[in-house]
Each structure stands twice: as C-alpha cells, then as structure tokens.
Design an enzyme around this catalytic site. Structure first.
Site, PDB file in Angstrom:
ATOM      1  N   HIS A  85     -13.022   4.077  14.193  1.00 41.61           N
ATOM      2  CA  HIS A  85     -12.229   5.209  14.141  1.00 41.61           C
ATOM      3  C   HIS A  85     -13.121   6.384  13.349  1.00 41.61           C
ATOM      4  O   HIS A  85     -13.439   6.230  12.317  1.00 41.61           O
ATOM      5  CB  HIS A  85     -10.927   5.166  13.412  1.00 41.61           C
ATOM      6  N   ASP A 164       4.249   8.467  13.710  1.00 35.71           N
ATOM      7  CA  ASP A 164       3.103   9.590  13.491  1.00 35.71           C
ATOM      8  C   ASP A 164       2.869  10.619  14.378  1.00 35.71           C
ATOM      9  O   ASP A 164       2.550  11.813  13.902  1.00 35.71           O
ATOM     10  CB  ASP A 164       2.023   8.617  13.622  1.00 35.71           C
ATOM     11  N   ARG A 171       3.393  18.571  10.840  1.00 34.06           N
ATOM     12  CA  ARG A 171       2.454  18.722   9.908  1.00 34.06           C
ATOM     13  C   ARG A 171       1.537  19.680  10.408  1.00 34.06           C
ATOM     14  O   ARG A 171       0.950  20.943   9.447  1.00 34.06           O
ATOM     15  CB  ARG A 171       1.241  17.476   9.511  1.00 34.06           C
ATOM     16  N   SER A 186      -1.635   8.382   8.488  1.00 30.72           N
ATOM     17  CA  SER A 186      -1.597   8.681   9.941  1.00 30.72           C
ATOM     18  C   SER A 186      -2.521   8.030  10.779  1.00 30.72           C
ATOM     19  O   SER A 186      -2.504   7.253  11.793  1.00 30.72           O
ATOM     20  CB  SER A 186      -1.619  10.135  10.004  1.00 30.72           C
ATOM     21  N   LYS A 190      -1.948   3.947  12.911  1.00 32.00           N
ATOM     22  CA  LYS A 190      -2.533   3.718  14.367  1.00 32.00           C
ATOM     23  C   LYS A 190      -3.409   2.660  14.449  1.00 32.00           C
ATOM     24  O   LYS A 190      -3.140   1.798  15.296  1.00 32.00           O
ATOM     25  CB  LYS A 190      -2.834   5.000  15.002  1.00 32.00           C
TER      26      LYS A 190
HETATM   27  N1  URA Z   1      -6.391  12.261  12.676  1.00 31.68           N
HETATM   28  C1  URA Z   1      -5.098  11.835  12.565  1.00 31.68           C
HETATM   29  O1  URA Z   1      -4.665  10.818  13.488  1.00 31.68           O
HETATM   30  N2  URA Z   1      -4.152  11.919  11.701  1.00 31.68           N
HETATM   31  C2  URA Z   1      -4.658  12.659  10.704  1.00 31.68           C
HETATM   32  O2  URA Z   1      -3.596  13.084   9.934  1.00 31.68           O
HETATM   33  C3  URA Z   1      -5.751  13.749  10.805  1.00 31.68           C
HETATM   34  C4  URA Z   1      -6.729  13.192  11.678  1.00 31.68           C
END
Ligand code: URA
Length: 425
Positions: A85, A164, A171, A186, A190
């Site tokens: 990621h 999320d 957010r 966050s 995932k």
């Molecule tokens: N990417 C995400 O998935 N969440 C965040 O809070 C920031 C970047």
C-alpha cells in the site's frame, strides 16, 4: 436504550481522558449503523485530531473499523499472499508493474485499490485507461483470478471496512484527514481486512505526500507497522521520496505506458529501483526467496500483466488513449536539475484533467504531465523539460500557473534519497 452516549465519548476525548475499548466499539458501530449523527462524529474526530490516540485506543479503533465489515480469509488459495500500500504520491504507478511481478515470482497479490482524489493519482483510474478493463469484480471472480493469474487489482467492495468509507468522507469535509492515528487506522483497517499474509507499506515523504516531513512520515510508518504486526500481518514500511515525482510521467494512460516499459525490461531508473525494492520486501514477508530482478528480466512479469489485464476484460494490446493537445515547457537554465516539485506537478496533472476534485467527477485517460529529466540530471537551457497533455486546451493556462517555482536548476535544494528509511516492528 444504548450503553453509551455520544456526548460522553466526545467530552472524554476532548478533555484528554482515554476512551475505553467498549466506548470505541460502540461509537464506531453506532455511527456505521446511522445511530450517531455526522455532527457528533465530526466533533469526536476533531477531538482525536487535537488529542491523538493512545496505543490502546488506536488498536480498539482499528479493530472496530475492521469489524464493521468482513476480514477475508485467503488460506484456501494454498499459496502465500502479499500486498503493498502506498500512502499516495505523484507519478507513483509502482502497483502496475509490481503486482504482476510478485505474482510471477509465485506469491499471490490481492490488491483492493482506490481512486485518486486531489493531486495524487489512483491506481484504478490509471488501469481504466486500458480499453475494456473493469475495476469491479464479484467475490467469486476475484478469488478465481487470484488462483489462476496470481494478481488482482480491483475496487474494494462495500463489505471491506464500511466504517472507513463513512469516516473518510466525513474527514474529507471536516479538516480531519491529516491525523496520524486516523490515517493509520483508515489504511490498516482496509489492508488487514483484505487478508494478505504480508504487507509492505510505501510511506511517501515530501511536498507531494500527505506527510511533508521525514519525521512525521516515520511516525506514520511506525504506527501502521505496529497495527499490522498486532493483527498478525507481517508488515514492513519503506519511507520513500516524494519531494519530486516518481518516474517520468503523472496521469493515467501515460503511467500505464511507463509501467509497460518497466515490464519490458526498461523504464526510468527510480521506478525500477523502487519496484524491485518493494517486490523484495513483499516476497521476503511472504517467505519466498525468488529474485524479482531475474523474473523481471525473464519477461514472466509481462506475461502475468497480460493475463491480469485480460482477466478483467482489458485488451493489453490495444493502443492507449492519446491527448489532443500538448504544450511543452523548456528548461530555464543550463546545469543540474535540483528541483522538480512533486506537489506542483501533481496539481498540474490534476488541472489538465487526470484527477478529480470530487469523488463523482470523471477523469480524462489521456491527460497528464511527462518530464524529460529528473532531479540530479543535467539540463540545457531551452531544451524541452515538461510536456503537458490534455484533451481540453483551456486547461493548460491553469496547469502552467501551478508550475510556477516548480523547477530549479543549481538551487540549494537537496533531494531526498529514493528510499529514506526502512521501518520494521
Ligand atoms: N488513505 C486512506 O485510505 N485513508 C487515509 O486516511 C489517508 C489516506
């Protein structure tokens, strides 16, 4: 009658009192179920933004987000799995060559990915530049492709950390994105829910990244590695340069074209180096000792790419979309290129049509920016340095405005090393 009141949870966090696991589970669950309204969740998020979270709070918050959906079990695949990621950058197309490369090394890559927002590109937007390619897969097709091809890059379904999705949208409009515990929970909710055995995080640092300075990027990396390891996922982070963009292009079709160069054994040196560094980490995490450089040179990663694209309806041989308008910016002086500002180039690509301002906006497959030199290289006054590409000539002026001050020759800027740090548990 519920066990908690949102107002008590907000007041506690506001006043610096540690929340209990029970309070956190309740508030995330109740918000996801629509029982806590946006205004109360916004106040809680802002309190977290200013107060931070203790390690116990962060662990409970992340787990509650995972538990809002399913945690996938990929053990039936019968082979190791690893994912990567990136926290997002400009010209960061590493997923495109990396996923088929790691698959060609025998480790399956289950990547549930996102779209771009603002100046950073999204992997799904890039892949959608390939004629016919589809981001949505049913669960059965996803598992079958992982088994047969070994690599999937597709859109996350609604069952993956749904809390999320709601929290991120909130957010985004309440000024609470740039918080290390909120970003870490966050991303990691995932990625943990995705079910891979090993995870490599590419935490970008510099003007084009979420985290502009190295120390906060390290802290984000440490926080995420801690969450991954605590959840039983072998997790490593590389903190990598995003003071300048990666490779030689930012956009959608142009980034696919550059990824194909890497898969064919060429491509820009920094992109190849980062792709191989991330591949080695993914393979090691998954328990494989395959050498990704050998596999890349053998052409097997290109075969995996073609299989991966075809499995999702794409035609890997079809010509990629081309822009109707091109505008060249020349080098301002002769000397060493010392500044090529990632954020400015990302905004330029976005204004040319490659990115979106709102989630529902379409993107242009052909729009983007190509640069003919990167930091550390020699340039000659007047040589073509940047090429702006778009389908809409009226966008060029605004893109040029974002490039003011973005290029520097023989300035005092000191570019970051490509890999700044490696963070392990
Ligand atoms: N990417 C995400 O998935 N969440 C965040 O809070 C920031 C970047």
């Amino acid at each position: 009658m519920s066990a908690h009141d949102a107002i008590d949870v907000i007041r506690a966090k506001r006043d610096g009192v540690e929340l209990t696991g029970d309070q956190i589970r309740w508030v995330i669950g109740a918000y996801t179920a629509g029982q806590v309204p946006d205004e109360q969740m916004s106040a809680l998020l802002m309190s977290v933004f200013f107060r931070g979270m203790t390690p116990a709070e962060l662990a409970a918050w992340t787990q509650a987000m995972i538990d809002s959906g399913v945690r996938k079990d990929l053990s039936s695949l019968g082979r190791p799995t690893a994912d990567k990621h990136s926290t997002g950058g400009v010209g960061d197309k590493t997923t495109l060559p990396l996923a088929p490369l790691v698959a060609a090394c025998g480790v399956a890559v289950p990547q549930l990915s996102g779209r771009g927002l603002g100046h950073t590109g999204g992997t799904l937007d890039k892949l959608e530049a390939i004629p016919g390619w589809r981001a949505a897969l049913t669960e059965d097709k996803y598992l079958a492709q992982l088994r047969d091809v070994g690599a999937v890059v597709c859109a996350a379904g609604n069952d993956l950390a749904p809390a999320d999705k709601l929290l991120y949208a909130l957010r985004d409009v309440t000024g609470t994105v740039e918080s290390i515990p909120l970003i870490a929970s966050s991303i990691m909710s995932k990625k943990i829910a995705e079910g891979a055995d090993a995870l490599v995080l590419d935490v970008k640092t510099g003007s084009g990244a979420f985290m502009k300075d190295v120390e906060s990027s390290r802290e984000l990396a440490r926080t995420m590695v801690g969450l991954g390891e605590a959840a039983g996922v072998r997790t490593v982070a590389l903190v990598t340069a995003m003071d300048r963009p990666l490779g030689r292009s930012a956009g959608n079709a142009v980034e696919v074209a550059e990824s194909l160069e890497v898969l064919a054994g060429g491509g820009p040196a920094d992109l190849v180096e980062l792709t191989l560094a991330l591949a080695r980490e993914m393979l090691t995490g998954a328990g494989s000792d395959a050498d990704p450089a050998d596999v890349l040179a053998s052409g097997r990663a290109m075969d995996s790419w073609e299989a991966m694209i075809r499995a999702q309806g794409g035609d890997p041989d079809a010509p990629l979309p081309q822009p109707t308008e091109r505008h060249v910016v020349t080098a301002p002086a002769t000397g060493t290129l010392t500044r090529l500002d990632a954020f400015s180039l990302g905004v330029a690509a976005w204004r040319l049509g490659a990115g979106r301002a709102r989630k529902e906006d379409p993107v242009s497959a052909a729009a983007g920016v190509v640069w003919h030199a990167t930091v550390g290289e020699q340039v000659t006054a007047g040589q073509p340095l940047l090429e702006l590409q778009t389908d809409d000539a009226s966008r060029i002026e605004r893109a040029l405005q974002s490039l003011e001050g973005a290029v520097g020759v023989d300035t005092d800027d000191v570019p970051l090393p490509l890999v700044v740090d490696r963070i392990t548990a």
